[in-house]
Design a protein around this motif. Structure first.
Motif, PDB file in Angstrom:
ATOM      1  N   PRO A 132     -57.867 -38.870   4.608  1.00  0.00           N
ATOM      2  CA  PRO A 132     -57.077 -37.633   4.136  1.00  0.00           C
ATOM      3  C   PRO A 132     -57.561 -37.386   2.516  1.00  0.00           C
ATOM      4  N   LEU A 133     -57.798 -38.372   1.699  1.00  0.00           N
ATOM      5  CA  LEU A 133     -58.300 -38.369   0.403  1.00  0.00           C
ATOM      6  C   LEU A 133     -59.707 -37.925   0.438  1.00  0.00           C
ATOM      7  N   TYR A 134     -60.540 -38.212   1.094  1.00  0.00           N
ATOM      8  CA  TYR A 134     -61.842 -37.494   1.269  1.00  0.00           C
ATOM      9  C   TYR A 134     -61.764 -36.153   1.716  1.00  0.00           C
ATOM     10  N   LEU A 135     -60.941 -35.660   2.544  1.00  0.00           N
ATOM     11  CA  LEU A 135     -60.798 -34.129   3.031  1.00  0.00           C
ATOM     12  C   LEU A 135     -60.208 -33.406   1.860  1.00  0.00           C
ATOM     13  N   LEU A 136     -59.191 -34.278   1.020  1.00  0.00           N
ATOM     14  CA  LEU A 136     -58.733 -33.387  -0.209  1.00  0.00           C
ATOM     15  C   LEU A 136     -59.680 -33.551  -1.463  1.00  0.00           C
ATOM     16  N   ARG A 137     -60.976 -33.940  -1.297  1.00  0.00           N
ATOM     17  CA  ARG A 137     -61.901 -34.051  -2.165  1.00  0.00           C
ATOM     18  C   ARG A 137     -61.620 -35.083  -3.496  1.00  0.00           C
ATOM     19  N   GLY A 138     -60.873 -35.886  -3.080  1.00  0.00           N
ATOM     20  CA  GLY A 138     -60.230 -37.117  -3.936  1.00  0.00           C
ATOM     21  C   GLY A 138     -61.229 -38.437  -4.009  1.00  0.00           C
ATOM     22  N   MET A 139     -62.071 -38.317  -2.991  1.00  0.00           N
ATOM     23  CA  MET A 139     -62.582 -39.806  -2.558  1.00  0.00           C
ATOM     24  C   MET A 139     -64.191 -39.265  -1.814  1.00  0.00           C
ATOM     25  N   ALA A 140     -65.290 -40.092  -2.052  1.00  0.00           N
ATOM     26  CA  ALA A 140     -66.131 -39.774  -1.443  1.00  0.00           C
ATOM     27  C   ALA A 140     -66.578 -40.493  -0.200  1.00  0.00           C
ATOM     28  N   ALA A 141     -67.331 -40.201   0.644  1.00  0.00           N
ATOM     29  CA  ALA A 141     -67.548 -40.536   2.131  1.00  0.00           C
ATOM     30  C   ALA A 141     -67.759 -41.990   2.000  1.00  0.00           C
ATOM     31  N   GLY A 142     -68.533 -42.353   1.442  1.00  0.00           N
ATOM     32  CA  GLY A 142     -68.959 -43.733   1.281  1.00  0.00           C
ATOM     33  C   GLY A 142     -67.812 -44.732   1.180  1.00  0.00           C
ATOM     34  N   ASP A 143     -66.881 -44.313   0.573  1.00  0.00           N
ATOM     35  CA  ASP A 143     -65.801 -44.960   0.071  1.00  0.00           C
ATOM     36  C   ASP A 143     -64.681 -44.974   1.782  1.00  0.00           C
ATOM     37  N   VAL A 144     -64.785 -44.357   2.158  1.00  0.00           N
ATOM     38  CA  VAL A 144     -64.041 -44.069   3.593  1.00  0.00           C
ATOM     39  C   VAL A 144     -64.741 -45.000   4.410  1.00  0.00           C
ATOM     40  N   LYS A 145     -66.059 -44.632   4.631  1.00  0.00           N
ATOM     41  CA  LYS A 145     -66.922 -45.859   5.418  1.00  0.00           C
ATOM     42  C   LYS A 145     -66.548 -47.168   5.336  1.00  0.00           C
ATOM     43  N   LEU A 146     -66.872 -47.566   3.871  1.00  0.00           N
ATOM     44  CA  LEU A 146     -66.540 -48.687   3.814  1.00  0.00           C
ATOM     45  C   LEU A 146     -65.321 -49.400   4.139  1.00  0.00           C
ATOM     46  N   MET A 147     -64.113 -48.614   3.807  1.00  0.00           N
ATOM     47  CA  MET A 147     -62.927 -49.074   4.354  1.00  0.00           C
ATOM     48  C   MET A 147     -62.660 -49.278   5.687  1.00  0.00           C
ATOM     49  N   ALA A 148     -63.630 -48.492   6.483  1.00  0.00           N
ATOM     50  CA  ALA A 148     -63.746 -48.363   7.809  1.00  0.00           C
ATOM     51  C   ALA A 148     -64.513 -49.697   8.404  1.00  0.00           C
ATOM     52  N   ALA A 149     -65.508 -50.087   7.516  1.00  0.00           N
ATOM     53  CA  ALA A 149     -66.126 -51.454   7.847  1.00  0.00           C
ATOM     54  C   ALA A 149     -65.436 -52.618   7.639  1.00  0.00           C
ATOM     55  N   VAL A 150     -64.537 -52.557   6.512  1.00  0.00           N
ATOM     56  CA  VAL A 150     -63.746 -53.432   6.321  1.00  0.00           C
ATOM     57  C   VAL A 150     -62.593 -53.722   7.322  1.00  0.00           C
ATOM     58  N   GLY A 151     -62.011 -52.701   7.889  1.00  0.00           N
ATOM     59  CA  GLY A 151     -61.102 -52.726   9.107  1.00  0.00           C
ATOM     60  C   GLY A 151     -61.911 -53.324  10.152  1.00  0.00           C
ATOM     61  N   ALA A 152     -63.079 -52.848  10.371  1.00  0.00           N
ATOM     62  CA  ALA A 152     -63.567 -53.429  11.818  1.00  0.00           C
ATOM     63  C   ALA A 152     -63.925 -54.886  11.657  1.00  0.00           C
ATOM     64  N   TRP A 153     -64.146 -55.481  10.447  1.00  0.00           N
ATOM     65  CA  TRP A 153     -64.185 -56.968  10.349  1.00  0.00           C
ATOM     66  C   TRP A 153     -62.674 -57.716  10.170  1.00  0.00           C
ATOM     67  N   LEU A 154     -61.764 -56.962   9.596  1.00  0.00           N
ATOM     68  CA  LEU A 154     -60.674 -57.877   9.370  1.00  0.00           C
ATOM     69  C   LEU A 154     -59.392 -57.555  10.268  1.00  0.00           C
ATOM     70  N   GLY A 155     -59.598 -56.474  10.878  1.00  0.00           N
ATOM     71  CA  GLY A 155     -58.398 -55.764  11.702  1.00  0.00           C
ATOM     72  C   GLY A 155     -57.285 -54.860  10.977  1.00  0.00           C
ATOM     73  N   ALA A 156     -56.611 -54.086  11.743  1.00  0.00           N
ATOM     74  CA  ALA A 156     -56.022 -53.040  11.213  1.00  0.00           C
ATOM     75  C   ALA A 156     -54.798 -53.413  10.196  1.00  0.00           C
ATOM     76  N   ALA A 157     -54.159 -54.341  10.517  1.00  0.00           N
ATOM     77  CA  ALA A 157     -53.008 -54.854   9.385  1.00  0.00           C
ATOM     78  C   ALA A 157     -53.833 -55.186   8.175  1.00  0.00           C
ATOM     79  N   MET A 158     -54.825 -56.126   8.019  1.00  0.00           N
ATOM     80  CA  MET A 158     -55.258 -56.353   6.739  1.00  0.00           C
ATOM     81  C   MET A 158     -56.102 -55.326   6.387  1.00  0.00           C
ATOM     82  N   ALA A 159     -56.514 -54.142   6.792  1.00  0.00           N
ATOM     83  CA  ALA A 159     -57.213 -52.909   6.485  1.00  0.00           C
ATOM     84  C   ALA A 159     -56.101 -52.095   5.552  1.00  0.00           C
TER      85      ALA A 159
END
Length: 166
Positions: free
Chosen positions: A73-100
């Motif tokens: 949502p922050l990316y869609l509101l132009r408050g964040m870059a796409a790389g930040d969103v993709k990085l957070m998705a990668a962190v979630g893929a490694w550590l799971g939803a709760a930790m993400a």
């Protein structure tokens, strides 16, 4: 490798990913796709080795979606870059939803404090107040008061949560 043998490598792998992203974001003001996509892809077989094919794929997907969903949502509101969103998705893929979700909250707090310090230091706080008022009234803000390499906040949040969690 068996699941217990893989577990000690998860934290260091994620630390390497987020520190690389933070350094690249600081230097080039972007987080490269090879890093985020590579992290996504590598996390899947690791999750499957640890939790079985179905359980690992599910943990990977839920973590990826949680990381993506909290920042999208922050990316869609132009408050964040796409790389930040993709990085957070990668962190979630490694550590799971709760930790993400915990890491995202930590990144929001740390990044928010950092952003406020930058705004006050640059003496653009009046524009920030006008922007917030515009967003609350019409859904649109004014000129940006600046940008920051948010990969650093994600890395800081990740490190804080990894070292705070037993």
């Amino acid at each position: 490798m068996t699941a217990p043998a893989l577990a000690p490598f998860i934290g260091p792998a994620v630390i390497a990913i987020v520190l690389t992203a933070a350094a690249t974001d600081l230097h080039r003001r972007r987080i490269p796709n090879w890093l985020t996509f590579g992290a996504w892809l590598l996390a899947l077989p690791v999750q499957m080795a640890m939790h079985g094919a179905a359980g690992g794929a599910s943990a990977w997907a839920l973590g990826w979606l949680a990381g993506l969903g909290v920042f999208l949502p922050l990316y869609l509101l132009r408050g964040m870059a796409a790389g930040d969103v993709k990085l957070m998705a990668a962190v979630g893929a490694w550590l799971g939803a709760a930790m993400a979700l915990q890491i995202a909250l930590a990144a929001f707090v740390l990044g928010g404090v950092w952003a406020l310090v930058l705004v006050v230091k640059s003496r653009r706080h009046a524009q920030l107040v006008r922007n917030i008022g515009g967003i609350l009234r019409t859904g649109a803000g004014g000129p940006s008061v600046g940008s920051m390499p948010y990969g650093v906040a994600i890395a800081a949040g990740t490190l804080a949560m990894l070292f705070a969690t037993p």
